[in-house]
Design a protein around this motif. Structure first.
Motif, PDB file in Angstrom:
ATOM      1  N   ILE A 106       0.852  -1.202   0.000  1.00  0.00           N
ATOM      2  CA  ILE A 106       0.000   0.000   0.000  1.00  0.00           C
ATOM      3  C   ILE A 106       0.883   1.245   0.000  1.00  0.00           C
ATOM      4  O   ILE A 106       1.771   1.381   0.823  1.00  0.00           O
ATOM      5  N   PRO A 114      -5.431  -1.038  -1.411  1.00  0.00           N
ATOM      6  CA  PRO A 114      -5.684  -2.476  -1.290  1.00  0.00           C
ATOM      7  C   PRO A 114      -6.289  -3.080  -2.556  1.00  0.00           C
ATOM      8  O   PRO A 114      -5.990  -4.228  -2.898  1.00  0.00           O
ATOM      9  N   GLU A 143       5.908   1.238   4.149  1.00  0.00           N
ATOM     10  CA  GLU A 143       4.802   0.758   3.331  1.00  0.00           C
ATOM     11  C   GLU A 143       4.510  -0.704   3.630  1.00  0.00           C
ATOM     12  O   GLU A 143       3.350  -1.121   3.668  1.00  0.00           O
ATOM     13  N   GLU A 145       5.108  -2.216   6.509  1.00  0.00           N
ATOM     14  CA  GLU A 145       4.485  -2.258   7.834  1.00  0.00           C
ATOM     15  C   GLU A 145       3.006  -1.883   7.735  1.00  0.00           C
ATOM     16  O   GLU A 145       2.146  -2.513   8.354  1.00  0.00           O
ATOM     17  N   ALA A 146       2.748  -0.816   6.964  1.00  0.00           N
ATOM     18  CA  ALA A 146       1.367  -0.350   6.831  1.00  0.00           C
ATOM     19  C   ALA A 146       0.507  -1.440   6.199  1.00  0.00           C
ATOM     20  O   ALA A 146      -0.631  -1.680   6.622  1.00  0.00           O
ATOM     21  N   THR A 149      -0.154  -4.124   8.813  1.00  0.00           N
ATOM     22  CA  THR A 149      -1.168  -3.688   9.772  1.00  0.00           C
ATOM     23  C   THR A 149      -2.560  -3.776   9.152  1.00  0.00           C
ATOM     24  O   THR A 149      -3.507  -4.257   9.774  1.00  0.00           O
ATOM     25  N   TYR A 150      -2.650  -3.308   7.909  1.00  0.00           N
ATOM     26  CA  TYR A 150      -3.941  -3.338   7.217  1.00  0.00           C
ATOM     27  C   TYR A 150      -4.489  -4.763   7.115  1.00  0.00           C
ATOM     28  O   TYR A 150      -5.640  -5.033   7.458  1.00  0.00           O
ATOM     29  N   ARG A 153      -5.583  -6.321  10.458  1.00  0.00           N
ATOM     30  CA  ARG A 153      -6.900  -5.855  10.909  1.00  0.00           C
ATOM     31  C   ARG A 153      -8.019  -6.490  10.084  1.00  0.00           C
ATOM     32  O   ARG A 153      -9.081  -6.794  10.602  1.00  0.00           O
TER      33      ARG A 153
END
Ligand SMILES: Nc1ncnc2c1ncn2[C@@H]1O[C@H](COP(=O)(O)OP(=O)(O)OP(=O)(O)O)[C@@H](O)[C@H]1O
Ligand SMILES: [Mg+2]
Ligand SMILES: [Zn+2]
Lengths: 195, 380
Positions: A106, A114, A143, A145-146, A149-150, A153
């Protein structure tokens, strides 16, 4: 015609106008046999190599070597950004499960969300309840890591074990540059993501 | 620490220069436009990998050349270290330590530490908050080189998040999917933002008394004072520097939540340390808009001298920074000049420039250099 070649080369990733010019003039002076071999290879790769319908890895058939291998553990899925990351993880020999290639990370700056990644495909693969753990092995940079995380979740309600590679990988870097031992350790020491 | 040697190749107006420097005071005298500022700029570049007067590297390279080299030998308690950086605009810098290449130029940060005062610093008092944030962040990195990474991470999160917010129209149309990625960026912004915010709060807590002290020394007991600086956060008042990073993360996350609609509407990040400021007050009034020219100048100088004291005390003997004072005397009255001379005389090394030698107080005895067009020569 030479200018067309320069323009075409300049559209390749990592090649600026100057490099494109250098390569074009190299081609002009190179041995015709060498150039023919390169041209042939480009066409052949494009025709014969495909992406696995299951995981997105490069494949010579509908499914890749790893997805076809019945000895691999179908309950653990390792999510990576690019097919080249699979090569890096395989080298560490620490992982015996299967993969899922996202096709990037992302990055709003590059207009990648996404929907531009193989996220839906991942969700489909998770619906049949075979997979019990997913390892998020996106790159150890912002990016990556993001994206991790996305995804964590997103899949949380499914009740899977969601893990992330242990720290110790060179931060800000690319997974493919990590050496086997570091990467192996990162797999061994993976931690459950709490989001 | 002190620089024992400085070499420049095609840096600004210098085709090729090599000069030996002593510890203590060195005074560089020369007419306008001869290259005095260029010298201190080069030394500052080694310490921060940036120029104090231009945001881009192109002006640093001598007209008509491809790259500029700055090389210095820095003496750490008798141990000499050679540091150099090759500046090529449009390409990544290349750095070497003791002739060996380092993988990233950032690795040389900390080998040469400087505190530079230049005429541009008047903007610390009169300029926009961005000037003061930059001042704080540069000082953070000098005190703790690790902060360069935190700073870079924060900028990156901010750019990513702003890019996402800018596509706010699309965001509303597609609904949940993109909002979920905004949540992710919020989490990252809160976490890195808290690190940056916490570090700045600690920094200002340590710096404020030193600034007041430096201003007092410069201005004397009869002048308007004291000079006070305080951190002003855009998210909450009276943040305590002792608060944990987790707490600050929570504060930022809450504020992000509260102002989400506004951010989406305006398409920019409105919450975070990139909106903060350092306030400066002289006596009862804000320095900005009230202080005289000489007072503003002295306040800006006090910020630098305070930084110097801070670095010197946090790093310990022998590791204290090099003080660079560009054109500082001309704007001060004679008592402030003398006070400044007394303060800086104690520095392990101080490089001072002046166009008019009469502006420099006599107590500031030390080596004298004459700066000509592209040359620097030591005077007997
Ligand atoms: N990239 C460059 N290439 C060649 N010359 C340059 C370059 N950048 C700046 N200069 C020259 O350097 C000179 C400015 O030097 P500098 O700012 O160090 O002067 P100074 O001695 O500090 O003067 P002042 O007393 O006015 O502050 C100018 O003459 C300018 O033209
Ligand atoms: Mg100057
Ligand atoms: Zn496959």
């Amino acid at each position: 015609m030479v200018q067309d070649l320069i323009d075409e080369l300049g559209r390749l990733p990592g090649i600026g106008p100057k490099s494109a010019q250098r390569i074009a003039f190299h081609v002009l002076t190179a041995d015709p046999a060498d150039v023919r071999r390169l041209a042939h290879l480009l066409v052949e790769v494009k025709e014969k190599v495909r992406f696995c319908v299951e995981c997105g890895n490069v494949a010579q058939a509908e499914r890749c070597r790893i997805c076809l291998d019945t000895r691999r553990d179908p309950t653990v899925l390792c999510v990576v950004e690019e097919p080249k990351d699979i090569v890096a993880v395989e080298r560490s020999r620490e992982f015996r499960g299967r993969y899922h290639v996202l096709g990037g990370a992302i990055s709003p700056i590059d207009g990648i969300g996404p929907d531009d990644l193989r996220v839906k495909e991942l969700m489909v693969r998770l619906t049949d309840d075979v997979v019990t753990e997913i390892i998020l092995a996106t790159d150890p940079n912002l990016e990556g890591e993001a994206t991790a995380t996305y995804l964590a979740r997103l899949v949380k309600p499914m009740g899977l074990r969601v893990t992330r590679l242990a720290s110790g990988l060179p931060v800000g870097g690319d997974l493919e540059y990590a050496d086997e031992i570091t990467l192996g350790r990162a797999f061994e020491g993976r931690r459950v993501l709490d989001v | 620490m002190y620089l024992s040697r400085l070499e420049l190749s095609d840096f600004r107006s210098y085709p090729s220069l090599a000069v030996e420097l002593p510890p203590g005071v060195s005074l560089f005298l020369g007419l306008n436009g001869r290259g005095k500022t260029n010298l201190v700029e080069a030394v500052g570049y080694l310490a921060t990998l940036a120029s104090h007067r231009t945001g881009t590297d192109a002006p640093l390279v001598r007209a008509g050349c491809d790259s500029a080299l700055v090389r210095a030998v820095v003496d750490h308690d008798g141990r000499p270290v050679q540091v150099e950086v090759l500046i090529t605009p449009g390409k990544a810098n290349r750095a070497r330590v003791n002739r060996g290449p380092v993988s990233r130029p950032r690795e040389i940060l900390g080998l040469v530490r400087t505190v530079l005062f230049a005429p541009e610093d008047i903007a610390l008092i009169r300029g926009d908050p961005g000037e003061r944030r930059r001042f704080l962040d540069e000082l953070l990195v000098l005190r703790s080189p690790r902060m360069a990474g935190v700073r870079a991470d924060y900028d990156r999160v901010l750019r990513q998040r702003n890019a996402l917010l800018k596509s706010a129209g699309a965001l509303r149309r597609t609904g949940r999917g993109d909002l979920a990625t905004l949540d992710v960026w919020d989490a990252h912004l809160a976490r890195t933002g808290a690190e940056l915010l916490g570090a700045r709060l600690e920094l200002v807590a340590d710096l404020a008394p030193l600034v007041a002290q430096s201003y007092g020394r410069l201005a004397g007991p009869d002048a308007t004072g004291p000079a006070r600086v305080a951190y002003r956060s855009s998210v909450a008042r009276d943040l305590d520097p002792d608060q944990s990073r987790e707490h600050l993360t929570g504060v930022l996350a809450e504020e992000l939540c509260r102002r989400r609609r506004e951010e989406v509407e305006r398409g920019v990040s409105l919450v975070g340390p990139h909106r903060d400021d350092l306030t400066a007050t002289l006596g009862e009034q804000p320095a900005r808009g009230y202080a005289s020219h000489g007072e503003s100048w002295s306040f800006a100088l006090a910020l630098r001298l305070g930084s110097y004291e801070l670095l010197r005390s946090s790093i310990g003997p022998g590791g204290g920074p090099i003080l660079l004072l560009d054109d500082v005397f001309a704007e001060l009255d004679s008592s402030r000049r003398e006070a400044l001379a007394r303060v800086v005389r104690q520095a392990e090394q101080v490089l001072v420039t002046a166009a008019v030698s009469a502006d420099v107080p006599e107590q500031l005895a030390g080596a004298r250099f004459e700066v000509g067009a592209g040359t620097v020569s030591r005077q007997p």
